[in-house]
Motif scaffolding. Structure first.
Motif, PDB file in Angstrom:
ATOM      1  N   ALA A  33     -29.910  -7.312   8.773  1.00 42.41           N
ATOM      2  CA  ALA A  33     -30.049  -5.847   8.786  1.00 42.41           C
ATOM      3  C   ALA A  33     -29.320  -5.194   7.621  1.00 42.41           C
ATOM      4  N   GLY A  34     -28.586  -5.994   6.836  1.00 39.62           N
ATOM      5  CA  GLY A  34     -27.962  -5.466   5.642  1.00 39.62           C
ATOM      6  C   GLY A  34     -26.454  -5.396   5.646  1.00 39.62           C
ATOM      7  N   ALA A  35     -25.822  -5.797   6.738  1.00 45.73           N
ATOM      8  CA  ALA A  35     -24.370  -5.664   6.852  1.00 45.73           C
ATOM      9  C   ALA A  35     -23.622  -6.765   6.111  1.00 45.73           C
ATOM     10  N   THR A  36     -22.415  -6.423   5.666  1.00 48.62           N
ATOM     11  CA  THR A  36     -21.443  -7.422   5.245  1.00 48.62           C
ATOM     12  C   THR A  36     -20.768  -7.896   6.517  1.00 48.62           C
ATOM     13  N   VAL A  37     -20.735  -9.195   6.749  1.00 45.59           N
ATOM     14  CA  VAL A  37     -20.302  -9.706   8.052  1.00 45.59           C
ATOM     15  C   VAL A  37     -19.042 -10.562   7.932  1.00 45.59           C
ATOM     16  N   HIS A  38     -18.032 -10.187   8.709  1.00 46.19           N
ATOM     17  CA  HIS A  38     -16.817 -10.986   8.835  1.00 46.19           C
ATOM     18  C   HIS A  38     -16.938 -11.801  10.113  1.00 46.19           C
ATOM     19  N   CYS A  39     -16.799 -13.109   9.991  1.00 51.19           N
ATOM     20  CA  CYS A  39     -17.002 -14.023  11.111  1.00 51.19           C
ATOM     21  C   CYS A  39     -15.674 -14.674  11.489  1.00 51.19           C
ATOM     22  N   ALA A  40     -15.277 -14.536  12.740  1.00 57.16           N
ATOM     23  CA  ALA A  40     -14.006 -15.098  13.201  1.00 57.16           C
ATOM     24  C   ALA A  40     -14.233 -16.083  14.339  1.00 57.16           C
ATOM     25  N   ASP A  41     -13.504 -17.189  14.296  1.00 57.43           N
ATOM     26  CA  ASP A  41     -13.575 -18.197  15.353  1.00 57.43           C
ATOM     27  C   ASP A  41     -12.502 -19.240  15.062  1.00 57.43           C
TER      28      ASP A  41
END
Length: 255
Positions: A33-41
């Motif tokens: 959808a166009g977002a900059t995504v920060h992924c945490a795990d």
């Protein structure tokens, strides 16, 4: 309102529990959808795989290997976001099975720490960030259909998810004046590694039972929930807060 309400270009999202399942599907869809995504795990390998998927969907991935029960680590990760934070999807969670009589202190503490406290910490850091930047953001928490009915063996899980609902509603009343929306999703049976916890034959029987109870005659996929997150995170739900969305195939229809 138009389909541009689902355009996340120029926006930043933070997803916990992003190494697989619903979290991974959500990170990929937000990127599409166009977002900059920060992924945490805490699963480093899973994070790398999610980052590659986010990139495939045209996104710019940022990964944070952390445990959501570590408040300081989560605060540092959220603070590292460049520019305003627009979306927090607090998805990280675990499943635990034990009867009431068999439940130990350490069982309850662990489930509450990840499934409730981890969500609380993510919400707190997101709100602080959004207020500081003056961002009218959206927070989406992950509850469960387990909160709507009594299921043998799911005391810890159900209690934690019920607590997430109360957190969601309470926070929504507190931060609405800042233009921040807070909603929860309570999925039904979704085919993920977390629900795949039985022996093959028993797993097949469990899924078959869910299919029989669903008017749609199927179990859910992670992408079904990711689309629900996308909706609640988007401008299309700008007048929605403090609500619980139940994508469960019609298995449970509370009054």
């Amino acid at each position: 309102m138009s389909l541009t309400a689902y355009d996340f270009t120029g926006r930043t999202a933070f997803v916990t529990g992003a190494a697989g399942g619903i979290g991974r599907a959500t990170a990929a869809l937000l990127a599409e959808a166009g977002a900059t995504v920060h992924c945490a795990d805490r699963d480093r390998q899973g994070l790398q795989e999610t980052a590659a998927l986010v990139a495939e969907h045209g996104g710019t991935p940022h990964i944070h290997a952390l445990d959501v029960t570590d408040r300081a680590a989560l605060a540092t990760a959220v603070a590292s976001v460049t520019g305003p934070l627009h979306v927090m999807a607090a998805i990280a969670g675990i499943m635990h099975t034990s009867t009431v009589l068999e439940t130990r202190d350490e069982d309850l503490d662990r489930v509450l720490a990840i499934n409730f406290k981890g969500v609380l910490y993510a919400c707190q850091e997101a709100v602080r960030s959004m207020i500081a930047s003056g961002t009218r953001g959206s927070i989406v928490t992950m509850a469960s259909g387990a909160m709507d009915s009594a299921s043998a063996g799911l005391l810890c899980y159900s209690v934690a998810k019920a607590a997430v609902v109360q957190l969601t509603k309470t926070l929504a009343t507190e931060v609405g004046r800042h233009g921040i929306r807070v909603n929860a999703i309570a999925p039904g049976w979704i085919r993920t590694a977390m629900t795949d916890r039985h022996e093959p034959a028993a797993q097949e029987q469990a899924e078959a039972a869910m299919v029989r109870h669903s008017p749609l005659a199927r179990v859910g996929e992670p992408e079904d929930i990711a689309h629900a997150v996308l909706h609640l995170a988007s401008d299309a739900s700008s007048f929605t807060t403090g609500q619980i969305l139940r994508p469960n195939g019609g298995v449970a229809m509370p009054w």
